[in-house]
Motif scaffolding. Structure first.
Motif, short mmCIF file in Angstrom:
data_model
loop_
_atom_site.label_atom_id
_atom_site.label_comp_id
_atom_site.label_asym_id
_atom_site.label_seq_id
_atom_site.Cartn_x
_atom_site.Cartn_y
_atom_site.Cartn_z
N ALA A 279 -1.68 5.02 3.36
CA ALA A 279 -1.69 4.10 2.22
C ALA A 279 -1.94 4.86 0.93
N PHE B 49 -2.29 3.05 -1.97
CA PHE B 49 -3.10 2.10 -2.73
C PHE B 49 -3.80 1.18 -1.74
N ASP B 50 -4.99 0.69 -2.11
CA ASP B 50 -5.63 -0.32 -1.28
C ASP B 50 -5.08 -1.69 -1.68
N ASP B 51 -5.55 -2.74 -1.04
CA ASP B 51 -5.02 -4.08 -1.31
C ASP B 51 -5.30 -4.55 -2.74
N ASP B 52 -6.24 -3.90 -3.43
CA ASP B 52 -6.54 -4.25 -4.82
C ASP B 52 -5.80 -3.37 -5.82
N THR C 247 0.80 -1.22 0.00
CA THR C 247 0.00 0.00 0.00
C THR C 247 0.83 1.28 0.00
N HIS D 43 -6.02 0.02 -6.07
CA HIS D 43 -6.71 1.26 -6.40
C HIS D 43 -6.06 2.44 -5.67
N ASP D 44 -5.93 3.55 -6.38
CA ASP D 44 -5.33 4.76 -5.79
C ASP D 44 -6.17 5.26 -4.62
N LEU D 45 -5.49 5.70 -3.58
CA LEU D 45 -6.14 6.33 -2.43
C LEU D 45 -5.60 7.74 -2.29
#
Length: 104
Positions: free
Chosen positions: A68, A70-73, A46, A75-77
């Motif tokens: 983080a 990125f999340d665990d999938d 992440t 995807h941008d955070l």
């Protein structure tokens, strides 16, 4: 390593969850004294990380935190890193043999 007459010991480990510590020692007539400690913890997937740097001579403590990215999938955070500086009480510098009791 030795940097500017200071012995620097770095230790890092982990994989996705990673951690590390850096200890800085200054030679004195009666032995080695711990003068600084850095701790870092992070998540390689992440991008999240937390770093604390303590200068035991001045009492200055710097905390940097990156949320983080990125999340665990993957995807941008959206997150904002923080940088905090504080002042701790200055205590006598620990001798080398006392370091195992300093922090974790």
């Amino acid at each position: 390593s030795i940097e500017k007459l200071v012995i620097v010991i770095r230790q890092f480990g982990g994989s996705r969850d990673n951690y590390g510590a850096t200890h800085r020692f200054r030679a004195e007539n009666n032995g080695l004294r711990l003068i600084g400690v850095d701790h870092v913890n992070g998540d390689g997937l992440t991008g999240a990380s937390d770093t604390t740097s303590e200068n035991l001579i001045t009492g200055t403590v710097i905390n940097d935190s990156t949320p983080a990215l990125f999340d665990d999938d993957g995807h941008d955070l959206k997150g904002t890193p923080t940088h905090k500086r504080s002042q701790a009480a200055v205590k006598p510098l620990p001798a080398l043999e006392e370091v195992s009791e300093y922090g974790d």
